[in-house]
Design an enzyme around this catalytic site. Structure first.
Site, PDB file in Angstrom:
ATOM      1  N   CYS A 128     -19.625  20.994 -27.316  1.00  0.00           N
ATOM      2  CA  CYS A 128     -19.961  22.400 -27.105  1.00  0.00           C
ATOM      3  C   CYS A 128     -18.797  23.318 -27.458  1.00  0.00           C
ATOM      4  CB  CYS A 128     -20.386  22.623 -25.656  1.00  0.00           C
ATOM      5  SG  CYS A 128     -22.014  21.942 -25.290  1.00  0.00           S
ATOM      6  N   ARG A 146     -35.865  18.055  -2.344  1.00  0.00           N
ATOM      7  CA  ARG A 146     -36.112  16.861  -3.154  1.00  0.00           C
ATOM      8  C   ARG A 146     -35.953  17.181  -4.639  1.00  0.00           C
ATOM      9  NH1 ARG A 146     -41.572  13.973  -0.696  1.00  0.00           N
ATOM     10  NH2 ARG A 146     -40.642  13.125   1.219  1.00  0.00           N
ATOM     11  N   GLU A 165     -24.396  25.690 -23.311  1.00  0.00           N
ATOM     12  CA  GLU A 165     -23.793  26.505 -24.357  1.00  0.00           C
ATOM     13  C   GLU A 165     -24.665  26.547 -25.602  1.00  0.00           C
ATOM     14  OE1 GLU A 165     -20.356  24.371 -22.185  1.00  0.00           O
ATOM     15  OE2 GLU A 165     -22.476  24.031 -22.666  1.00  0.00           O
ATOM     16  N   GLU A 177     -33.477  10.422   3.371  1.00  0.00           N
ATOM     17  CA  GLU A 177     -34.522  10.997   4.219  1.00  0.00           C
ATOM     18  C   GLU A 177     -34.825  10.160   5.460  1.00  0.00           C
ATOM     19  OE1 GLU A 177     -38.087  12.611   2.844  1.00  0.00           O
ATOM     20  OE2 GLU A 177     -37.194  13.839   1.279  1.00  0.00           O
ATOM     21  N   ALA A 232     -39.369  11.766  16.528  1.00  0.00           N
ATOM     22  CA  ALA A 232     -40.703  11.269  16.883  1.00  0.00           C
ATOM     23  C   ALA A 232     -40.826  11.232  18.400  1.00  0.00           C
ATOM     24  CB  ALA A 232     -40.926   9.870  16.301  1.00  0.00           C
ATOM     25  N   CYS A 289     -17.855  20.717 -23.229  1.00  0.00           N
ATOM     26  CA  CYS A 289     -17.492  19.342 -23.550  1.00  0.00           C
ATOM     27  C   CYS A 289     -16.768  19.269 -24.893  1.00  0.00           C
ATOM     28  CB  CYS A 289     -18.732  18.451 -23.566  1.00  0.00           C
ATOM     29  SG  CYS A 289     -19.947  18.877 -24.816  1.00  0.00           S
TER      30      CYS A 289
END
Length: 359
Positions: free
Chosen positions: A78, A178, A46, A290, A156, A69
């Site tokens: 805000c 990520r 904001e 991961e 794998a 907020c």
């Protein structure tokens, strides 16, 4: 509001402990101000939008993805900023469940004469804000399990070869994932076998530096490992057991690693609930897991996976390949973790399917 949600998404992975919020200010049918939560959580959306709108904010409408907020932190509330700017109408997608806000921002704006409406694109806002909502309401971050597998779910070959199952487009998309998370978590086995950097290597996103988290109950990670060597430049959190040797633990800390002790569960492994609670207490909203196979299985067995990001390459490795999650011990289908598909996307020759946990 749709534009505001797009702005909010820019903050994914870089606003913790604050939520990613977008704000659009409209006057006479034209957008006069845009803002989104800045890195580190401030300035707020904001504030940014009002700064861009300037004097045009008086009598304008504000569209905000999360309730403004109402508490004093490192920045003023805000809702007070919107009141002071002379906003005439404020459309809020979602109420902020933070006890310091939780309707107080809208209450204060209404008391000042601002017309306040809620609920527009609330479901979409809840998805963008899901990490923050999880931390506030459940005391832990949102968990995304990322897997990159063959068509038959292998990560794998029988000899352990895993680089690279997916192609460059899928790997680039994984780096974007990520960038949208506050922390990346792996087990010590994956750290030892793959030597991952757990960083973001995409043009324009070099500033995104998610916290690197390694689960290492027995302190197997050598001090010469890359995750330890560059720990002074890239934040690295090593989580180990409460009875890990003090002298060895001190060596990691002297190398710049943030080492923390976590209680073990009844199986003797690190308690994942305690791990996530600790990350939540550190302000992490979104955590991506991961690997490896044992860690993936542990999170699934503990019912702690909220989102799945599953990359599939058009190859088959067979039953002697390493399965993506390890053994789950499921004896009947009713107890299997279930998810609903959110999206499917082609990335070169590969596919990315995203799933959300069934409520």
């Amino acid at each position: 509001m749709s534009v505001a949600l797009g702005l909010a998404r820019r903050g994914l992975g870089c606003t913790a402990p604050n939520p990613p919020v977008g704000c659009v200010i409209v006057k006479d049918g034209s957008i006069v101000g845009r803002g989104w939560t800045q890195p580190g959580g401030r300035p707020h959306a904001e504030t940014e939008a009002l700064l861009r709108a300037g004097a045009a904010a008086a009598g304008a409408e504000a569209f905000v993805t999360l309730e403004p907020c109402a508490h004093h932190g490192r920045t003023p509330p805000c809702c007070d900023a919107l009141i002071a700017a002379g906003i005439a109408r404020c459309v809020v997608a979602l109420t902020d469940p933070d006890p310091r806000v939780d309707g107080e921002g809208m209450k204060r704006m209404r008391a000042a004469g601002i017309a306040v409406e809620t609920g527009l694109l609330a479901e979409e806002s809840a998805e963008v804000t899901a990490g923050f909502l999880s931390r506030v309401q459940r005391g832990r971050p949102l968990v995304t399990l990322k897997l990159a597998t063959s068509l038959d779910g292998r990560i794998a070959t029988s000899t352990g070869e895993s680089k690279w199952i997916t192609g460059p487009e899928a790997r680039a998309r994984a780096h974007l994932l990520r960038a949208e998370h506050d922390a990346i978590l792996v087990g010590s086995g994956t750290a030892l076998s793959d030597d991952p950097r757990l960083d973001v290597r995409l043009p324009g996103l070099g500033g995104r530096r998610p916290l690197r988290v390694v689960l290492d109950r027995r302190l197997r990670l050598p001090l010469s490992h890359g995750l330890v060597r560059d720990a002074r430049d890239l934040q690295t959190l090593l989580l180990t057991s409460e009875d890990a040797p003090e002298e060895q633990a001190r060596a990691y800390q002297q190398a710049g690693v943030n080492l923390q002790r976590v209680p073990c569960d009844e199986t003797g492994e690190l308690s994942l609930s305690a791990v996530l609670t600790g990350l939540g207490e550190q302000g992490m909203n979104r955590v991506m897991v991961e690997g490896g196979a044992a860690v993936a299985a542990a999170f699934l067995k503990a019912d702690l996976v909220d989102r799945l990001a599953w990359f599939r390459a058009p190859i088959v490795l067979g039953g002697d390949g390493l399965a993506a999650p390890g053994a789950l011990g499921i004896e009947n289908l009713a107890r299997a973790p279930r998810f609903r598909r959110n999206s499917i996307q082609a990335l070169g020759l590969d596919l990315l399917e995203t799933f959300a946990r069934n409520a």
